[in-house]
Enzyme design. Structure first.
Site, short mmCIF file in Angstrom:
data_model
loop_
_atom_site.label_atom_id
_atom_site.label_comp_id
_atom_site.label_asym_id
_atom_site.label_seq_id
_atom_site.Cartn_x
_atom_site.Cartn_y
_atom_site.Cartn_z
N HIS A 12 0.77 -0.96 0.30
CA HIS A 12 0.23 0.01 0.38
C HIS A 12 0.88 1.54 -0.01
O HIS A 12 1.80 1.34 0.34
CB HIS A 12 -1.24 -0.35 0.94
CG HIS A 12 -1.77 -0.61 1.17
ND1 HIS A 12 -3.31 0.55 1.22
CD2 HIS A 12 -2.63 -1.81 0.27
CE1 HIS A 12 -4.62 -0.81 0.63
NE2 HIS A 12 -4.13 -1.81 0.64
N GLU B 163 -6.42 0.23 -5.90
CA GLU B 163 -7.66 1.10 -5.22
C GLU B 163 -7.16 2.14 -5.53
O GLU B 163 -6.16 2.72 -5.39
CB GLU B 163 -7.59 0.82 -3.81
CG GLU B 163 -7.85 -1.16 -3.93
CD GLU B 163 -6.31 -1.56 -3.19
OE1 GLU B 163 -6.07 -0.93 -2.70
OE2 GLU B 163 -7.42 -3.42 -2.81
#
Length: 318
Positions: free
Chosen positions: A38, A106
């Site tokens: 991430h 995402e």
């Protein structure tokens, strides 16, 4: 045989803590490691997000367990050629004990350059082309590629493992699951769905490995564990495409005010009841998963590993 691995959460822990957790996981009897990739955590309470490739380098010296990213998005924030170089180097560092888990990503992590975040069909199209580019580069040959989404000119990886890096593809909905069956060396998902496994198998994943992950919150006080799981990971319970399209941790914090404690309690094994943890994990085994990865929510990692070493792992089916 089903294997049981530990899922390192870069969103919750700094690099040194993650390396120490990997050591504890191996000592406790886990047989593999996943690590998230991430740029941002999902919310500010989680509070971390180290660069995964640096952590993997440290893991290669700290543990003998195989390591896989769960998952890397090789399409927007990182060009597939750069991702291929990182993955190839990781595989060399780990002596072939590395798999690259990939997904369509995402907005939370991928929009940071200001690029438009494309709709799901385009994201999957980009992912398929990115996998093609990375496989070409893993050959060690000089390649050029002029595709719909990516251009690569005169690129050659000089540091490559003896065998190409396996690429496992993440999928949640039917289309992504079928893409995983068609182009992946394996399948990654986060729910114990026998239907998804069957769909993956029908789409071309007949003999390929299926891997699943779940979160748990061990603790002697179940109610406190539920509150901890809700505070840190209520995002897991958001419906639909919210996890793919919300752009910042603050948006996730707003959205999760709508997630009740009861929903977390229903979906996350919390507390210190052995049967609760066993039931959550064996659901994946019963659905046909080859490897199941568990992540402990919160700071009490030592208590979790002691609990799983003594009471959970010995009772899980092979």
């Amino acid at each position: 045989m089903t294997r049981y691995g530990y899922f390192l959460a870069c969103e919750e822990h700094g690099p040194r803590e993650l390396v120490e957790q990997a050591r504890m996981a191996e000592q406790a009897g886990f047989s593999a490691l996943w690590i998230s990739d991430h740029f941002h955590p999902w919310n500010s309470e989680q509070g971390q997000s180290p660069f995964v490739w640096s952590v993997i380098g440290a893991l290669s010296e700290a543990t003998s367990l195989p390591v896989e990213t769960a998952v890397t998005c090789p399409t927007v924030r990182l060009h597939p050629a750069v991702t291929a170089q990182a993955a190839a180097t990781s595989a060399v560092q780990l002596g072939g004990r590395f798999r690259l888990g990939v997904g369509s990503g995402e907005a939370l992590n991928e929009h940071i350059h200001g690029d438009r975040w494309p709709p799901a069909p385009i994201r999957l199209e980009m992912l398929e082309e990115a996998v093609q580019v990375m496989r070409l580069l893993f050959s060690g040959d000089e390649i050029s590629h002029h595709g719909k989404h990516y251009t690569v000119e005169n690129a050659q990886l000089y540091t490559v493992p003896d065998e190409p890096v396996p690429i496992d593809v993440s999928g949640f909905g039917p289309t992504a699951t079928e893409l995983a069956g068609r182009i992946g060396d394996g399948y990654i998902t986060m729910a114990p769905s026998a239907d998804s496994v069957a769909r993956f198998r029908r789409a071309g994943g007949t003999t390929k490995p299926v891997q699943g992950g779940l979160k748990a919150c061990w603790g002697p006080d179940r109610e406190e564990a539920i509150r901890t799981a809700h505070r840190l990971w209520a995002t897991e319970q958001l419906p639909g495409e919210l996890n793919q399209v919300l752009p910042s941790p603050s948006h996730f914090e707003q959205a999760t005010t709508q997630v009740p404690l009861e929903k977390v309690a229903e979906n996350v094994p919390c507390g210190d009841d052995v049967d609760t943890h066993l039931k959550a994990i064996t659901a994946y085994v019963d659905a046909g998963f080859d490897t199941v990865y568990v992540n402990q929510i919160g700071q009490d990692q030592r208590g979790f590993f002691d609990f799983y070493r003594a009471k959970v792992l010995p009772q899980l089916p092979d």
